[in-house]
Scaffold this active site. Structure first.
Site, PDB file in Angstrom:
ATOM      1  N   PRO A 220      -1.638   4.747   2.340  1.00 22.79           N
ATOM      2  CA  PRO A 220      -2.954   4.191   3.143  1.00 22.79           C
ATOM      3  C   PRO A 220      -4.112   4.967   3.165  1.00 22.79           C
ATOM      4  CG  PRO A 220      -0.790   4.124   4.468  1.00 22.79           C
ATOM      5  CD  PRO A 220      -0.805   4.836   2.989  1.00 22.79           C
ATOM      6  N   LYS A 221      -4.001   6.479   3.289  1.00 23.21           N
ATOM      7  CA  LYS A 221      -5.101   7.265   3.407  1.00 23.21           C
ATOM      8  C   LYS A 221      -5.808   7.069   2.088  1.00 23.21           C
ATOM      9  CE  LYS A 221      -6.224  11.814   4.817  1.00 23.21           C
ATOM     10  NZ  LYS A 221      -5.517  13.223   5.278  1.00 23.21           N
TER      11      LYS A 221
ATOM     12  N   GLU B 215     -11.048  -1.187  -7.502  1.00 23.24           N
ATOM     13  CA  GLU B 215     -12.202  -2.043  -7.936  1.00 23.24           C
ATOM     14  C   GLU B 215     -12.275  -3.254  -7.280  1.00 23.24           C
ATOM     15  OE1 GLU B 215     -12.625  -1.982 -12.635  1.00 23.24           O
ATOM     16  OE2 GLU B 215     -10.441  -1.496 -12.368  1.00 23.24           O
TER      17      GLU B 215
ATOM     18  N   LYS C 246      -0.376  -4.119  -6.278  1.00 24.43           N
ATOM     19  CA  LYS C 246      -1.516  -4.945  -7.426  1.00 24.43           C
ATOM     20  C   LYS C 246      -2.647  -3.878  -7.335  1.00 24.43           C
ATOM     21  CE  LYS C 246      -0.505  -9.433  -5.525  1.00 24.43           C
ATOM     22  NZ  LYS C 246      -1.180 -10.747  -4.730  1.00 24.43           N
TER      23      LYS C 246
ATOM     24  N   ILE D 242       0.759  -1.045   0.143  1.00 19.75           N
ATOM     25  CA  ILE D 242      -0.020  -0.089   0.109  1.00 19.75           C
ATOM     26  C   ILE D 242       0.839   1.346   0.094  1.00 19.75           C
ATOM     27  CG2 ILE D 242      -1.819   1.390   1.227  1.00 19.75           C
ATOM     28  CD1 ILE D 242      -2.608  -1.319  -0.074  1.00 19.75           C
TER      29      ILE D 242
HETATM   30 MO1  MOS Z   1     -12.439   1.066 -14.918  1.00 18.27          MO
HETATM   31  S1  MOS Z   1     -14.095  -0.036 -15.304  1.00 18.27           S
HETATM   32  O1  MOS Z   1     -11.053   0.117 -14.447  1.00 18.27           O
HETATM   33  O2  MOS Z   1     -12.348   2.597 -15.291  1.00 18.27           O
END
Ligand code: MOS
Length: 739
Positions: free
Chosen positions: A633-634, A706, A702, A630
């Site tokens: 973190p914020k 999403e 990573k 990370i």
């Molecule tokens: Mo997005 S659907 O990774 O813009």
């Protein structure tokens, strides 16, 4: 010791955003601007027979009314576009383009553009355009055409793993169910907008986009000018979530009008136009069948999805893709097929495919857990995939087990009484549910440029975008870290084709891709300084290689012995340099091929359902994700909280409703398309289990953001079942489905 990486850092662009200094596409001041307003059609399929623009043209302030009759034809779209299927090049881009013919492909398709001296004049005159049609029978209902579903062209259809049919026949325990997700729209706060300015055959366009280079290629081809003639500017984006990944129809429309009228033109979508002015999450029907031993060990997964596309393009969000990698299971069939509808083309929308597929799979896992009376978390652990079950490769890192453990502990999962309707808070039915989340650890080629100045400041740039996750900040942090500067000494710029090429911001791959480029450029600056330093015979770094040195506090020093250093300012003074510039292109390392690369998460949620009203509230959510290192973190917590809230919207609120008699969206506005508001959001806690991953990229990051959404709709649906005993398999879970 890291000075910035891993430390809570406020947004470097925060002040600009809250004081209005940050300029969004529609806000750029351009002299002599004319305003366009789009006229939408009113049938779903057919042809325009007549279009009467006379009254509109006579209206006050109107400069011109464009229709398919007087709009020049655009050149072919280049294959550089992000067209489906993702990552592959289409044979021919058939995405919709405005005013190119009399054909109507979907309802609320643009049929005219009114350009006037003011926005109000254009909007008023737009109502005076009269269109008649020759309507043809249309079909917008995915349910009605699901039997016509087919595999998209391009990659070969997926092959089964093992023998799923036989395994299903032999399975001692089976469950099978069908799940539905309606059309959903991104609905970012900022509407899509562009301002186009031509100077001879050079175009400057201010556009809301997730990828300035994609828009450049699109417009250069559309107007048959060289790419270097097109300048795309997009420094700030007020949310996009996938809606601005592909060039939508309006940038070319705006640039066309500006070129024809020889004056700058601005077009801004209304909220209603946002519902057909870009894509959407497709209507998705999924069938999941699971076979297992009494012990809970999965023997087979069959996961089949059908979703809609348009009549002109094959969009496929790969709904069932991640299902292959989530559980250890010898027999599997996972396939996504598409079916044509007379709607505009769907597109990627936050966690595309993954959140849809995992909704079905993770609800099915809950159903299986109840069938064999095993705790839902235990069932996941029994089927934990220690290696990638699809490729057989080891994971580059996978801390999902720790996510489950930590989440369950924080949530108090062990206190759960599995019996549906067994937990109450006064009159309210209480339900606890959980699910797994998964997303990729993607990386693409990206380029960054750093100019280090003799005064100890640095300018860093890359033509990525920041649609909200905090890219300005994270890139500034990475540059400051590896240039050994203070945050305030680094200025990072993005969102302009004058900067080096970067991929569109999508797929949660910006920090891995562009961050690696910034990192590489910083190291290149260090190497260049070392070269200059060692022109001096007395350099204390004389025998050092580039890999042996680092930059810190204005010094270039030996990592193993920091008492051996040179002041960067001295090197530059001695060599009479005012600045040093390095450009670096980062690429995914070949080592990635030897591993399976995924980010994971575990979600635990509590819902309270009012048994009289059927309303569901998400009262508590704990999300633990493992997505490598990370950096900030914020911003990362903020991303994951945003993911949970979007998952909440998907589970309980969001649906684009189509009246199939007219093939027309009934709720193209924020009054009737419901998204979560503050009153819907209660306790959300997000945590990270950091992974030390040396394979994914040099920064060890990573995909996240999403990821924060995936698993949430399933966890909520599972909690609703626990609360009420009612299994709702059609999202969103609205009161009518619970009463
Ligand atoms: Mo997005 S659907 O990774 O813009």
């Amino acid at each position: 010791m890291a000075r910035y990486i891993g430390k809570e850092t406020s947004r470097v662009d925060g002040v600009a955003k809250v004081t209005g200094k940050a300029k969004y596409a529609a806000e750029f001041a351009v002299p002599n601007l004319a305003y366009g307003f789009i006229v939408l059609g009113s049938i779903a399929k057919g042809t325009i027979t007549t279009i009467d623009t006379q009254e509109a043209e006579r209206a006050s302030g109107v400069i011109r009314v464009f229709t398919h009759l007087n709009t020049p034809k655009f050149g072919p779209k280049p294959p550089t576009e992000q067209a489906p299927p993702k990552g592959t090049q289409p044979e021919e881009d058939k995405s919709f383009r405005a005013l190119q013919s009399d054909r109507i492909f979907f309802n609320a398709q643009p049929v005219a553009l009114v350009v006037a001296e003011t926005y109000e004049q254009a909007r008023f005159a737009a109502r005076l355009v009269k269109v008649t049609y020759n309507a043809e029978p249309h079909m917008t209902d995915t349910e009605a055409v699901r039997d016509r579903a087919r595999f998209p062209k391009g990659p070969p259809p997926p092959q089964p793993r093992g023998n799923p049919e036989e395994a299903m026949r032999d399975a001692p325990v089976k469950i099978e169910a069908e799940y539905r997700i309606p059309i959903e729209h991104h609905n970012p706060m900022e509407p899509h907008a562009a301002i186009a300015v031509w100077q001879d055959d050079k175009l400057t366009i201010f556009d809301k986009t997730q990828g300035v280079y994609t828009v450049r290629a699109h417009l250069a081809a559309s107007f048959s000018v060289p790419e270097e003639n097109v300048s795309v500017v997009s420094p700030f984006v007020g949310g996009a979530f996938g809606s601005a990944l592909r060039p939508n129809y309006y940038p070319a429309l705006t640039a066309m009008a500006a070129r024809e009228l020889k004056r700058p033109v601005k077009i801004v979508y209304t909220r209603t136009q946002m519902f057909t002015g870009h894509g959407y999450r497709p209507y998705t029907i999924q069938k999941v069948a699971l076979g297992a031993e009494q012990s809970g060990k999965l023997s087979v997964i069959i996961h089949e999805a059908v979703h809609n596309t348009s009549s002109t393009e094959e969009f496929n969000d790969n709904t069932t893709n991640f299902a292959r990698q989530v559980y250890a299971c010898p027999n599997l069939y996972a396939a996504t097929r598409i079916t044509d509808t007379d709607c505009n083309t769907p597109t990627w929308m936050r966690a595309p495919g993954a959140v849809s597929g995992m909704f079905a799979l993770e609800c099915a896992m809950d159903e299986l857990a109840y069938e064999i009376k095993i705790d839902p978390l235990e069932l996941r652990l029994i089927n934990y995939a220690d290696i990638d079950p699809q490729s057989g490769k080891p994971w580059s890192s996978k801390a999902l087990r720790e996510c489950y453990r930590l989440g369950a502990e924080k949530f108090g999962w062990e206190k759960r009484n599995p019996e549906p309707r067994s937990m109450r808070d006064g009159n309210m039915l209480v339900g606890w549910g959980m699910a797994t989340g998964v997303w990729g650890a993607f990386q693409r080629e990206a380029t960054a440029r750093i100019t280090l100045r003799a005064d100890g400041t640095a300018h860093v740039s890359s033509a990525t975008s920041d649609i909200g996750p905090g890219t300005y900040t994270v890139m500034t942090m990475i540059a400051a870290e590896y240039l050994g500067l203070k945050l305030e000494q680094v200025q990072f710029e993005l969102g302009d084709t004058k900067f080096p090429k970067a991929p569109s911001q999508g797929g949660s791959q910006t920090t891995s891709s562009v961050g690696s480029a910034v990192y590489g450029a910083a190291l290149a600056i260090g190497a260049k300084l070392l070269e200059h330093a060692n022109k001096d015979a007395k350099s204390p770094l004389k025998d050092a290689a580039a890999a042996d040195v680092e930059m810190l506090d204005g010094r270039l020093q030996l990592k193993s012995d920091t008492s051996r250093f040179v002041h960067v300012a001295d090197i530059m003074k001695r060599t009479r340099l005012t600045e040093i510039t390095e450009t670096f292109e980062s690429k995914p390392s070949p080592e990635r091929q030897n591993y399976a690369l995924l980010a994971h998460g575990a979600q635990f949620v509590e819902v309270k359902v009012d048994p009289d009203l059927g309303t569901t509230h998400l009262t508590r959510a704990i999300e633990v994700t493992a997505c490598g290192k990370i950096i900030n973190p914020k911003a990362s917590h903020s991303q994951e909280i945003g993911g949970v809230i979007w998952g909440l919207g998907m589970a309980l609120h969001e649906a684009t409703e189509v009246d199939h008699r007219y093939g027309r969206i009934m709720n193209p506005n924020l009054q009737h398309y419901h998204v979560p508001v503050n009153a819907d959001v209660h306790e959300i806690e997000t945590m990270f289990v950091e992974e030390d991953d040396k394979v994914v990229n040099p920064l060890g990051v990573k995909g996240m953001g999403e990821l924060g959404m995936v698993g949430i709709p399933a966890a909520i649906a599972n909690a609703v079942f626990h609360a009420t005993g009612k299994r709702v398999r059609d999202l969103p879970i609205t009161p009518d489905k619970l009463l």
